[in-house]
Design a protein around this motif. Structure first.
Motif, PDB file in Angstrom:
ATOM      1  N   ILE A 198      -2.421   4.037   1.185  1.00  0.00           N
ATOM      2  CA  ILE A 198      -3.085   3.251   2.224  1.00  0.00           C
ATOM      3  C   ILE A 198      -4.538   2.993   1.839  1.00  0.00           C
ATOM      4  O   ILE A 198      -5.073   1.907   2.058  1.00  0.00           O
ATOM      5  N   HIS A 234       2.715  -1.438   4.539  1.00  0.00           N
ATOM      6  CA  HIS A 234       2.842  -1.014   3.145  1.00  0.00           C
ATOM      7  C   HIS A 234       4.309  -0.723   2.883  1.00  0.00           C
ATOM      8  O   HIS A 234       4.969  -0.076   3.692  1.00  0.00           O
ATOM      9  N   THR A 240      -4.599   0.142  -0.628  1.00  0.00           N
ATOM     10  CA  THR A 240      -4.217  -1.212  -0.208  1.00  0.00           C
ATOM     11  C   THR A 240      -5.139  -1.742   0.884  1.00  0.00           C
ATOM     12  O   THR A 240      -6.213  -2.261   0.585  1.00  0.00           O
ATOM     13  N   ALA A 286       3.199  -6.189  -5.481  1.00  0.00           N
ATOM     14  CA  ALA A 286       2.107  -5.941  -4.532  1.00  0.00           C
ATOM     15  C   ALA A 286       0.874  -6.746  -4.929  1.00  0.00           C
ATOM     16  O   ALA A 286       0.128  -7.241  -4.074  1.00  0.00           O
TER      17      ALA A 286
END
Length: 403
Positions: free
Chosen positions: A262, A272, A265, A290
């Motif tokens: 987390i 996620h 990102t 991603a």
């Protein structure tokens, strides 16, 4: 979407034990990709008191053969890379020292059963390295189109690390965490209500004048990083709220690759898919997909098609094309989300979003990953070969595809 609310994100520094593990894993990825751009790498790292352990599966020319025999000198290069990474971070402590730590290398050849599903052969295109769902996100809260709470959490720690390395803040040690809470009004950041910073420090900086110096330093960093209009009487600071923080890093807590996804990102502001990035070569769609979803979401916002965008891709192991593409502009889009999805499919340079198409468009088969392993994979500056998914060079293509 709510208009008025509090939201919080955290970050951890390069010296956090999990981030030490991530950086080691990605340094190994870079080492192997520098030898073979088509190398297959899944490198996990454990760090604890005076110990680093590598485990995982690899394959590549000039690295390791199918029987697990290392190419001449490569095993030694792996250990040197590990120690140099720890040294660069700054660990020269009794409980974790780059030069004296014990090192175990348990990397072994990639499973032939995985290889047969992923590799291209005959009329079969290269397949995804695993099944999974990947999300990308962008919003207009910061110049880099990132959630503001995470953006400022990262920037606080980047500044503190720079001051530690330069000697401007010699009382700092590598292990640090930050957390920023912002109050949003009409969906925009209006005020910082809480700032949390817990930093490993030198002896004596937990009381008296030295503690006051540390607290004043942290507040000065926050004042430099956050816009002045976000700081005020309602901002509450929590600086080393537990007291002493002299024992830190892998000596204070074991670290593992992939436990800070987390932080890596969007700080909780977006979904996620669950897969980690570090330690994986770009055939693994956990990583490459991603990156492409962030690239797509950022370009959609940069093109003025939305102020907030979430994108999902899904893959099956061994299958080249994604199973689904989902776009959500959260009611902020200037055109329909389904129209954006169709436009993405019409942009040939994206290579149908296959694993090879993604790697080719973004140029991912290069040793560019060590820099990603601390302070977030997103919201960074695209410079040279690094962070190509942060470019906004697809905006015009999106507009053209929608015309």
């Amino acid at each position: 979407m709510r208009s008025n609310y509090l939201f919080t994100s955290e970050s951890v520094s390069e010296g956090h034990p999990d981030k030490v593990s991530d950086q080691i894993s990605d340094a190994i990825v870079d080492l192997f990709l520098s030898k073979d751009p088509e190398a297959r790498i899944a490198c996990e790292t454990l760090t604890t008191t005076q110990l680093v352990v590598l485990a995982g599966e690899i394959r590549g020319r000039g690295i390791m053969d199918e029987s697990g025999n290392w190419a001449p000198g490569v095993r030694e290069e792996v250990e040197a890379t590990v120690r140099e990474t720890v040294k660069r971070i700054g660990y020269e402590q009794d409980g974790f020292h780059w030069e004296t730590l014990r090192f175990e290398n348990n990397l072994h050849p990639q499973s032939a059963h995985i290889a047969q599903g992923v590799d291209a052969s005959g009329n079969k295109d290269e397949g995804a390295g695993d099944q999974g769902i990947m999300f990308g996100f962008a919003c207009d809260e910061t110049p880099d189109l990132m959630p503001a709470t995470l953006y400022y959490s990262h920037k606080i720690l980047e500044r503190m690390a720079a001051d530690r390395h330069s000697g401007a803040a010699p009382f700092l040690e590598p292990d640090t965490k930050s957390q920023v809470t912002l109050r949003f009004e009409n969906g925009k950041p209006a005020a910082a209500t809480a700032i949390v910073v817990s930093t490993q420090h030198g002896k004596g900086y937990d009381e008296g004048d030295k503690e006051a110096e540390l607290h004043a330093y942290v507040k000065s960093v926050v004042a430099d990083v956050l816009p002045a209009d976000l700081l005020g009487d309602e901002t509450v600071y929590h600086i080393n709220p537990t007291g002493s923080f002299e024992i830190g890093g892998p000596d204070g807590d074991a670290g593992l690759t992939g436990r800070k996804i987390i932080v890596d990102t969007y700080g909780g502001a977006a979904p996620h898919g669950g897969g980690a990035f570090s330690g994986k070569d770009p055939t693994k769609v956990d990583r490459s997909a991603a990156y492409i979803t962030r690239y797509l979401a950022k370009n959609i916002v940069a093109a003025g098609l939305a102020t907030r965008c979430t994108i999902q891709l899904a893959y099956a192991i061994g299958v080249s094309k994604p199973l689904s593409l989902y776009v959500d502009t959260h009611g902020t889009g200037t055109v329909g989300d389904d129209a954006i999805e169709a436009a993405i499919g019409r942009i040939e340079k994206l290579g149908n979003l296959t694993p090879r198409g993604i790697r080719t468009h973004l140029g991912l088969n290069k040793p560019i990953y060590a820099k990603t392993a601390a302070y977030g994979h997103f919201g960074r500056k695209a410079e040279g070969d690094h962070f190509p998914w942060e470019r906004t060079d697809l905006a015009d293509d999106l507009k053209a595809a929608l015309a």
